[in-house]
Design a protein around this motif. Structure first.
Motif, PDB file in Angstrom:
ATOM      1  N   ASP A 157       0.837  -1.201   0.000  1.00  0.00           N
ATOM      2  CA  ASP A 157       0.000   0.000   0.000  1.00  0.00           C
ATOM      3  C   ASP A 157       0.870   1.248   0.000  1.00  0.00           C
ATOM      4  O   ASP A 157       1.831   1.368   0.768  1.00  0.00           O
ATOM      5  CB  ASP A 157      -0.901  -0.013   1.243  1.00  0.00           C
ATOM      6  CG  ASP A 157      -1.910   1.120   1.239  1.00  0.00           C
ATOM      7  OD1 ASP A 157      -2.140   1.704   0.166  1.00  0.00           O
ATOM      8  OD2 ASP A 157      -2.466   1.416   2.307  1.00  0.00           O
ATOM      9  N   TRP A 177     -13.891   2.262 -14.997  1.00  0.00           N
ATOM     10  CA  TRP A 177     -12.517   2.076 -14.552  1.00  0.00           C
ATOM     11  C   TRP A 177     -11.787   1.272 -15.599  1.00  0.00           C
ATOM     12  O   TRP A 177     -12.278   0.234 -16.035  1.00  0.00           O
ATOM     13  CB  TRP A 177     -12.454   1.285 -13.248  1.00  0.00           C
ATOM     14  CG  TRP A 177     -12.754   2.063 -12.027  1.00  0.00           C
ATOM     15  CD1 TRP A 177     -13.442   3.221 -11.937  1.00  0.00           C
ATOM     16  CD2 TRP A 177     -12.384   1.715 -10.700  1.00  0.00           C
ATOM     17  NE1 TRP A 177     -13.535   3.619 -10.647  1.00  0.00           N
ATOM     18  CE2 TRP A 177     -12.888   2.710  -9.858  1.00  0.00           C
ATOM     19  CE3 TRP A 177     -11.672   0.660 -10.132  1.00  0.00           C
ATOM     20  CZ2 TRP A 177     -12.713   2.695  -8.490  1.00  0.00           C
ATOM     21  CZ3 TRP A 177     -11.500   0.631  -8.769  1.00  0.00           C
ATOM     22  CH2 TRP A 177     -12.003   1.642  -7.960  1.00  0.00           C
ATOM     23  N   ASP A 217      -5.940   9.676 -12.583  1.00  0.00           N
ATOM     24  CA  ASP A 217      -6.024  10.941 -11.861  1.00  0.00           C
ATOM     25  C   ASP A 217      -6.849  11.975 -12.632  1.00  0.00           C
ATOM     26  O   ASP A 217      -6.779  12.045 -13.866  1.00  0.00           O
ATOM     27  CB  ASP A 217      -4.615  11.500 -11.631  1.00  0.00           C
ATOM     28  CG  ASP A 217      -4.196  11.364 -10.171  1.00  0.00           C
ATOM     29  OD1 ASP A 217      -4.996  10.860  -9.372  1.00  0.00           O
ATOM     30  OD2 ASP A 217      -3.066  11.773  -9.843  1.00  0.00           O
ATOM     31  N   CYS A 275      -0.009   2.329  -5.946  1.00  0.00           N
ATOM     32  CA  CYS A 275      -0.872   1.252  -5.457  1.00  0.00           C
ATOM     33  C   CYS A 275      -1.493   1.652  -4.122  1.00  0.00           C
ATOM     34  O   CYS A 275      -0.797   2.114  -3.220  1.00  0.00           O
ATOM     35  CB  CYS A 275      -0.076  -0.038  -5.288  1.00  0.00           C
ATOM     36  SG  CYS A 275       0.590  -0.677  -6.828  1.00  0.00           S
ATOM     37  N   GLN A 276      -2.805   1.455  -4.006  1.00  0.00           N
ATOM     38  CA  GLN A 276      -3.515   1.824  -2.784  1.00  0.00           C
ATOM     39  C   GLN A 276      -4.559   0.769  -2.446  1.00  0.00           C
ATOM     40  O   GLN A 276      -4.952  -0.031  -3.302  1.00  0.00           O
ATOM     41  CB  GLN A 276      -4.188   3.196  -2.936  1.00  0.00           C
ATOM     42  CG  GLN A 276      -3.204   4.337  -3.119  1.00  0.00           C
ATOM     43  CD  GLN A 276      -3.882   5.691  -3.222  1.00  0.00           C
ATOM     44  OE1 GLN A 276      -5.035   5.802  -3.612  1.00  0.00           O
ATOM     45  NE2 GLN A 276      -3.170   6.746  -2.861  1.00  0.00           N
ATOM     46  N   VAL A 277      -5.003   0.779  -1.180  1.00  0.00           N
ATOM     47  CA  VAL A 277      -6.039  -0.130  -0.709  1.00  0.00           C
ATOM     48  C   VAL A 277      -7.194   0.695  -0.183  1.00  0.00           C
ATOM     49  O   VAL A 277      -7.005   1.636   0.596  1.00  0.00           O
ATOM     50  CB  VAL A 277      -5.520  -1.060   0.408  1.00  0.00           C
ATOM     51  CG1 VAL A 277      -6.630  -1.992   0.871  1.00  0.00           C
ATOM     52  CG2 VAL A 277      -4.331  -1.868  -0.080  1.00  0.00           C
ATOM     53  N   ASP A 278      -8.411   0.361  -0.610  1.00  0.00           N
ATOM     54  CA  ASP A 278      -9.604   1.046  -0.123  1.00  0.00           C
ATOM     55  C   ASP A 278     -10.640  -0.018   0.222  1.00  0.00           C
ATOM     56  O   ASP A 278     -11.041  -0.797  -0.646  1.00  0.00           O
ATOM     57  CB  ASP A 278     -10.151   2.002  -1.175  1.00  0.00           C
ATOM     58  CG  ASP A 278     -11.381   2.753  -0.689  1.00  0.00           C
ATOM     59  OD1 ASP A 278     -11.422   3.089   0.521  1.00  0.00           O
ATOM     60  OD2 ASP A 278     -12.297   2.985  -1.486  1.00  0.00           O
ATOM     61  N   ALA A 279     -11.064  -0.058   1.483  1.00  0.00           N
ATOM     62  CA  ALA A 279     -12.041  -1.042   1.949  1.00  0.00           C
ATOM     63  C   ALA A 279     -11.588  -2.464   1.625  1.00  0.00           C
ATOM     64  O   ALA A 279     -12.384  -3.328   1.262  1.00  0.00           O
ATOM     65  CB  ALA A 279     -13.412  -0.769   1.339  1.00  0.00           C
ATOM     66  N   TRP A 313      -7.566  -3.691  -3.515  1.00  0.00           N
ATOM     67  CA  TRP A 313      -6.418  -3.056  -4.156  1.00  0.00           C
ATOM     68  C   TRP A 313      -6.848  -2.340  -5.433  1.00  0.00           C
ATOM     69  O   TRP A 313      -7.696  -2.814  -6.177  1.00  0.00           O
ATOM     70  CB  TRP A 313      -5.375  -4.111  -4.523  1.00  0.00           C
ATOM     71  CG  TRP A 313      -4.532  -4.581  -3.384  1.00  0.00           C
ATOM     72  CD1 TRP A 313      -4.685  -5.728  -2.650  1.00  0.00           C
ATOM     73  CD2 TRP A 313      -3.395  -3.913  -2.838  1.00  0.00           C
ATOM     74  NE1 TRP A 313      -3.718  -5.810  -1.686  1.00  0.00           N
ATOM     75  CE2 TRP A 313      -2.902  -4.713  -1.778  1.00  0.00           C
ATOM     76  CE3 TRP A 313      -2.735  -2.728  -3.141  1.00  0.00           C
ATOM     77  CZ2 TRP A 313      -1.791  -4.359  -1.030  1.00  0.00           C
ATOM     78  CZ3 TRP A 313      -1.614  -2.366  -2.395  1.00  0.00           C
ATOM     79  CH2 TRP A 313      -1.161  -3.189  -1.352  1.00  0.00           C
ATOM     80  N   ASP A 330      -9.955   3.019  13.569  1.00  0.00           N
ATOM     81  CA  ASP A 330      -9.347   3.543  12.334  1.00  0.00           C
ATOM     82  C   ASP A 330      -8.155   2.728  11.842  1.00  0.00           C
ATOM     83  O   ASP A 330      -7.408   3.183  10.965  1.00  0.00           O
ATOM     84  CB  ASP A 330      -8.908   5.009  12.523  1.00  0.00           C
ATOM     85  CG  ASP A 330     -10.079   5.931  12.817  1.00  0.00           C
ATOM     86  OD1 ASP A 330     -11.182   5.656  12.311  1.00  0.00           O
ATOM     87  OD2 ASP A 330      -9.882   6.905  13.556  1.00  0.00           O
ATOM     88  N   PRO A 386      -6.331  -0.120   9.667  1.00  0.00           N
ATOM     89  CA  PRO A 386      -6.680  -0.767   8.382  1.00  0.00           C
ATOM     90  C   PRO A 386      -7.049  -2.230   8.592  1.00  0.00           C
ATOM     91  O   PRO A 386      -6.494  -2.907   9.472  1.00  0.00           O
ATOM     92  CB  PRO A 386      -5.393  -0.626   7.557  1.00  0.00           C
ATOM     93  CG  PRO A 386      -4.302  -0.478   8.568  1.00  0.00           C
ATOM     94  CD  PRO A 386      -4.910   0.260   9.715  1.00  0.00           C
ATOM     95  N   ASN A 403      -7.336  -6.202   7.291  1.00  0.00           N
ATOM     96  CA  ASN A 403      -6.567  -7.131   6.471  1.00  0.00           C
ATOM     97  C   ASN A 403      -7.294  -8.475   6.435  1.00  0.00           C
ATOM     98  O   ASN A 403      -6.931  -9.416   7.145  1.00  0.00           O
ATOM     99  CB  ASN A 403      -5.153  -7.297   7.034  1.00  0.00           C
ATOM    100  CG  ASN A 403      -4.289  -8.164   6.143  1.00  0.00           C
ATOM    101  OD1 ASN A 403      -4.519  -8.280   4.941  1.00  0.00           O
ATOM    102  ND2 ASN A 403      -3.300  -8.817   6.732  1.00  0.00           N
TER     103      ASN A 403
END
Length: 429
Positions: free
Chosen positions: A164, A180, A206, A230-234, A237, A392, A394, A396
């Motif tokens: 992340d 997307w 973006d 690269c990011q993680v949301d809920a 990935w 708060d 994250p 996994n």
């Protein structure tokens, strides 16, 4: 390519990089395209990377400045040819690059090796077409027929290796462009109702650079992306194409692509080829399944594209969401379980329901609310300390085994009303 005689003014790149602080002209094949940006002043600029037969190892960067975004090169395809006149050679950290000055530099863009004519599809305001340009473009196209850019495969990560917040390089295949863009790491077969193996990464672009990127995305093509965030949301990935991302299309005989293909072929021969790489060597022990029928684990994409409306499956998934989210609301007023879980694996994300006796199996009957909450937190990967949720923190979610069955709720629309339900699955502990 030979730039002799009347073409004397065009240097090969290997000679141009030795002419620091001098104006030079050269022709190159576009390897990478960066997103246009606004400079600190009033100009717009972009960076591309080009190569020719004299300098194939790394290519050379060209920084192009213009009065507006519209006057920057609008490159139709990576692999096209650019003719650059009167650019200034500069050096930064001992690395040579070309600087395009809007006051005296010029460019022309031509189709790459598939081009059939010698008319540029875009020129800058100071460019003048010359008859000798045709011979140069023809020579470049001839060289392009057998050109393959050599690159260290270690620079390109597999999805199972990403973290992340990390910016990575990746070799992937573009599967779909909709709301997307959808990229598949390793090999993804994009055929309706077919078996799919590999990992899918959803990618967003973006804000502000969509129109400069979308036209370059070609479904079914292999591409190398550099500097993807690269990011993680809920728990999911996704990648982000930013102003710093570079894009390069590659042929199927590219060394790295051949390596990915070989890895895919080897994976097909594995007994558990449909299991995600992330859970190797085996899944977590959070769940147990009691499904008695033999058969391999399958992906969620296999489930979605199965030829029969009603079927049963064994899957390895992560549970990334539950509705309702409060454990005290898991049962109806009549006391029956009624929960919707969101499941994902590297190929897809689906909703699966937990009803009545399947809920009794999953949770081990009707335990107290605190026990129920502990079990669902374990399934969702909620961080806890001394039995208390860490606010708060994250999540996994672990990779777990589960049994799924598909069914329909409308006889007049069996495919349109198809849903999924978890059964014969128990949360351990």
């Amino acid at each position: 390519m030979d730039y002799n005689g009347e073409d004397y003014r065009f240097l090969k790149i290997k000679d141009a990089i030795l002419s620091i602080n001098q104006k030079v002209s050269f022709v190159g094949v576009i390897l990478e395209v960066g997103s246009p940006k606004q400079s600190k002043g009033t100009d717009s600029f972009c960076t591309i990377k080009v190569t020719d037969e004299s300098h194939t190892k790394d290519g050379i960067s060209v920084n192009i400045f213009a009065e507006s975004m519209e006057k920057l090169p609008y490159i139709v395809s990576v692999g096209d040819i650019i003719l650059l006149s009167h650019v200034v050679m500069k050096a930064h950290n001992k690395q040579a690059y070309a600087l395009f000055n809007k006051k005296f530099s010029s460019f022309a863009l031509y189709d790459g090796k598939g081009g059939e004519d010698f008319l540029p599809y875009q020129v800058s305001s100071r460019f003048f077409v010359r008859d000798q340009d045709k011979r140069i473009i023809a020579a470049v196209r001839k060289w392009l027929l057998n050109f393959q850019f050599k690159e260290d495969s270690k620079k390109f990560l597999l999805l199972r290796e990403i973290k992340d917040g990390q910016r990575i390089n990746m070799a992937c295949k573009l599967l779909k462009v909709s709301g997307w863009p959808l990229f598949g790491m390793e090999l993804m077969l994009h055929q309706p109702r077919s078996v799919r193996i590999g990992s899918i990464l959803r990618v967003i672009i973006d804000k502000g650079i969509e129109k400069h990127i979308l036209h370059l995305l070609k479904i079914g093509k292999w591409v190398k992306l550099q500097n993807v965030l690269c990011q993680v949301d809920a728990g999911l990935w996704f990648g982000v194409l930013t102003h710093f991302t570079r894009l390069r299309y590659v042929p199927t005989n590219d060394n790295l692509i051949v390596e990915r293909q070989r890895s895919y072929d080897e994976r097909l021969s594995w007994e558990h080829s449909r299991m995600p790489y992330w859970c190797f060597p085996w899944t977590s022990e959070v769940t147990d399944i009691d499904y008695s029928e033999d058969g391999p684990f399958v992906t969620l994409k296999d489930v979605l594209t199965h030829s029969q409306v009603t079927a049963k499956f064994k899957c390895v998934v992560r549970v990334v969401a539950a509705l309702p989210w409060r454990s005290e609301d898991f049962c109806s007023p009549l006391g029956h379980y009624r929960i919707r879980l969101t499941l994902e694996d590297p190929t897809a994300r689906i909703h699966a329901f937990v009803y009545a006796e399947d809920g009794e199996k999953l949770f081990g009957g009707y335990p107290f609310v605190d026990v129920l909450k502990r079990k669902i937190n374990k399934l969702l990967g909620v961080a806890v300390s001394d039995g208390q949720e860490i606010k708060d923190a994250p999540r996994n979610p672990p990779w777990v085994q589960c049994c799924l069955k598909s069914y329909y709720i409308d006889r007049n629309d069996i495919w349109g009303s198809r849903q999924y339900r978890i059964f014969d699955t128990k949360i351990s502990g």
